[in-house]
Design an enzyme around this catalytic site. Sequence first.
Site, mmCIF file in Angstrom:
data_model
loop_
_atom_site.group_PDB
_atom_site.id
_atom_site.type_symbol
_atom_site.label_atom_id
_atom_site.label_comp_id
_atom_site.label_asym_id
_atom_site.label_seq_id
_atom_site.Cartn_x
_atom_site.Cartn_y
_atom_site.Cartn_z
ATOM 1 N N HIS A 164 0.811 -1.222 0.000
ATOM 2 C CA HIS A 164 0.000 0.000 0.000
ATOM 3 C C HIS A 164 0.842 1.268 0.000
ATOM 4 O O HIS A 164 0.309 2.355 -0.178
ATOM 5 C CB HIS A 164 -0.948 -0.012 1.197
ATOM 6 C CG HIS A 164 -2.032 -1.031 1.090
ATOM 7 N ND1 HIS A 164 -3.281 -0.743 0.591
ATOM 8 C CD2 HIS A 164 -2.048 -2.354 1.380
ATOM 9 C CE1 HIS A 164 -4.024 -1.844 0.596
ATOM 10 N NE2 HIS A 164 -3.298 -2.835 1.076
ATOM 11 N N ASP B 261 3.462 9.515 -1.664
ATOM 12 C CA ASP B 261 2.337 8.760 -1.121
ATOM 13 C C ASP B 261 2.039 7.590 -2.037
ATOM 14 O O ASP B 261 2.071 7.737 -3.267
ATOM 15 C CB ASP B 261 1.093 9.648 -1.012
ATOM 16 C CG ASP B 261 0.267 9.342 0.230
ATOM 17 O OD1 ASP B 261 0.398 8.229 0.753
ATOM 18 O OD2 ASP B 261 -0.504 10.211 0.659
#
Length: 631
Positions: A72, A279
């Site tokens: 992730h 991110d």
Amino acid sequence: SLWPLLHYNQTYFNYQHKWWVTYEKINACFADAVCDVALEGDLVWVHDYHLMLLPKMLRERRPDLRIGFFLHTPFPSYEIFRCHPKRQELLEGLLGADLVGFHTFGYLRHFRSAVLRLTGRESDVYTIRHDDAETHIGVFPIGMNWSGFEQELGSERFYACKERFQHDYKDKRIVLNVERLDYSKGIPQKLEAIDKYLEFNPDRRDDVVFILIAVPSREDVGEYATLKENIELAVSRINGKFATISNIPVHFINRGVQFQELCALYAISDVAMVTPLVDGMNLVAKEYIACQEDHGGVLILSEFAGAAQELFNAVMVNPYDIDGMAWAVGEALDMDSQHKRELMEPMRKLVIENDSKWWAKRFIDSLVRSTGEATRDEVRRLDDDAIKPFAPSPGKKALFLDYDGTLRGFTIEPAKATPQPRLIEILEKLSQREDLDIYVVSGRKADFLQKHLGRFGFTLVGEHGYTFTKPGQEPELLNADADLAWMPTVREVFDLYAASTPGTHVEQKRSALVWHYRAADPEFGHWKAIELIGHLKEAISNVPAAIAHGKKIVEVSSQQINKGMAVERFIHENKYDAILCIGDDQTDETMHRHRNMGAVTIKVGPGTTDAEYRLPGPDQVHDMLASIAGM
């Protein structure tokens, strides 16, 4: 130690061995729990960097399981990832999975590069081959939970909250910021941009509100406490400079907010400012878009968020460019309504269609496909029945054994790839079998084979069959009339490539030339090898020489000599009741063709082959030979 490196922040990187020991134990606890409940052939989906060792642990305990892993976070470049002391163990852990998924192709590319440089395993775009298995890799950008938001957007509590906020912020333009309080989110840089925007737009100080929701994160970590203090100081300084009687420009909320409040803020905000330094994906960007039912908002998005690969209509910014972010705030606030709708509508359609359910289905479907495919060349894993004919019994048997990559693993310096203690013990035991004739058939020079294997009484075949030495005899040539007139031309080409490719060298044999690139940068070395092969095909197109691209080598040898010819000669000289041929690379395929003559043929490692069976690597070869030796 992991989070900072995955987010390109070596400044905060810290490693302690006791942390690693705990990490291993926790992954083992998960492995125990999964194995307790998983049925034969079950799918297991492992998530995120906390459990990078788990896929391998599960593979070792339960080979029947179908294992997927999804990361992730970003996967950083090799130069960053290699800073971790346990970098190889982490990669080996992930390669236990059948499928490893990433948010973007950039992360996948970095992973392939790290695997190549740290484990030596080559890959194509979507497959990494190792031992006798494959790990598939893929890009699966995660979606937001649309069903949850859709339900909330139709609730009475959402409408009540929305009306309250619209009343509270009447006549204000809202720039919303929602993130965890983390150094990867770029909050200090964002505040600098807000400061600059307010400084150069004094006419907007009364009507623009920056709502900054920073949800507490890792409060017991010193770096995060320091970050919070710095943010609070920056907010106070901005509000002290630019507050007016009717407006406080920055509203800092250091806590979570209720779901209906978040949805209402997403719905009424004129701008969402999503500007992390890096991110993995950033679902805030997608959630904001999903809640923009009237298409009236603008998304300012960091180009270093994974979401930037999908949300092309956002106003893209470099979060390190303070002036650029300040300019983007002005551009977003001044954009006309029609243009905003034109940008927002297609993004909202994409976000809603490609939600978290769609993401999960794509991953699971890919995992099922990747574990349901037959192996490319349908080579069987070697079983005990195949080697039963080589047990002690009447009749004569022959073992034709390659050396590098088969009896011995590869090393950066080929001269150091000498037999190890376990192999020596096995070969000693095999040499005592009177019913076994053993041939070591290698690309090595005769003197290397004689020095390290001569004591066992084997027939040593060097340079892919050019020379052979029977026990107690002098070396002989397989084909003394082989045409080697091409060698000076090839040597000239090899020397040119060795000079232009750091970490490479040329090995001169009597019947062949080898360009070694094991010590070169893996990608550059492979690229130069392909270029070299193209060059050679033009230079020696009409001569009796063969070009082989092996394990980190390019070799040119005589077409009038190969391992298969050598094996065939010895088979015809003797009448064997059972024959075994084993090798790992392209040069050994000429031996494997004796499968048609009843030989047991074994390919070591991955790749297509004419062999009937496969073993993962030299360790498994040793196990097989030990079994034949009766150890």
